[in-house]
Design a protein around this motif. Structure first.
Motif, short mmCIF file in Angstrom:
data_model
loop_
_atom_site.label_atom_id
_atom_site.label_comp_id
_atom_site.label_asym_id
_atom_site.label_seq_id
_atom_site.Cartn_x
_atom_site.Cartn_y
_atom_site.Cartn_z
N THR A 1 9.69 51.17 89.26
CA THR A 1 8.78 50.58 90.25
C THR A 1 8.23 51.65 91.18
N ALA A 2 9.10 52.57 91.62
CA ALA A 2 8.64 53.66 92.49
C ALA A 2 7.64 54.54 91.76
N PHE A 3 7.89 54.81 90.48
CA PHE A 3 6.98 55.65 89.72
C PHE A 3 5.61 54.98 89.58
N ALA A 4 5.61 53.69 89.22
CA ALA A 4 4.35 52.96 89.09
C ALA A 4 3.63 52.87 90.43
N GLY A 5 4.39 52.61 91.49
CA GLY A 5 3.79 52.52 92.82
C GLY A 5 3.18 53.83 93.27
N ALA A 6 3.83 54.94 92.92
CA ALA A 6 3.29 56.25 93.27
C ALA A 6 1.95 56.49 92.59
N THR A 7 1.88 56.20 91.31
CA THR A 7 0.63 56.40 90.57
C THR A 7 -0.47 55.49 91.10
#
Length: 206
Positions: free
Chosen positions: A61-67
């Motif tokens: 979720t953090a990775f997707a949110g960062a992108t």
């Protein structure tokens, strides 16, 4: 009046939401890297199933949110250029980054079954973000619409992240793979936080 003087006379426009989005995206990439390392310590793999644990879900979720945040920041910056010079390639790539991250965000909610993360969307979003940043860095360097160090930072963050992603697939002897796997995003995250702060302080020459 000379062209350089005309450029210097342009007013500075605040980059409040674009800078904030860049910093938030960088922070989330740092969070994703920390979660990735912890996942590696637990099970020897930073690529666990998103539904396997709360930590795994948080990582993806953090990775997707960062992108998503970085892509949104780049969309905003590319649109600011639109009225002076077409930047279709950079804008298209930033839009792809946003679309890819949104697709993974929907998948991670569990609305379409068990929560999951699509690596294709994740990789596409990350690469599109990096290349869009490079194109924006080149364009703003020529226009001098932002401080030169900000243009250099965009170029460096975008290009070096791609290089480090490929380098992270190599073996580094006794260094655990889970420590290296997402290190490029951790380093890029720190750079994006600083770049976002620079955007908010120095603004954009309109």
């Amino acid at each position: 009046m000379s062209q350089p003087l005309l450029r210097e006379s342009r007013p500075n426009l605040p980059l409040l939401w674009e800078g904030l989005a860049a910093s938030v995206g960088g922070l989330l990439w740092l969070v994703a890297y920390a979660a990735s390392v912890e996942l590696g310590r637990e099970n020897g793999s930073a690529r666990a199933d998103a539904s396997a644990s709360w930590l795994a879900w948080s990582y993806f979720t953090a990775f997707a949110g960062a992108t998503l945040a970085l892509g949104a920041s780049l969309v905003g910056l590319q649109v600011r250029r639109w009225r002076r010079k077409t930047s279709l390639a950079g804008l298209l790539l930033a839009t792809i980054a946003v679309g890819s991250s949104l697709a993974n965000t929907v998948l991670l909610t569990g609305l379409l079954g068990r929560p999951r993360f699509d690596p294709f969307h994740g990789g596409t979003g990350a690469m599109a973000t990096c290349v869009s940043a490079v194109l924006l860095g080149v364009a703003t360097w020529r226009e001098r619409s932002i401080p030169r160090r900000a243009s250099i930072a965009l170029l460096a963050v975008g290009s070096l992240t791609v290089v480090l992603i490929f380098a992270s697939t190599l073996s580094f002897g006794p260094v655990p793979a889970y420590f290296v796997d997402d290190l490029p995003f951790g380093l890029a995250g720190a750079a994006w936080i600083a770049l976002g702060a620079m955007m908010r302080v120095h603004g954009w020459r309109g």
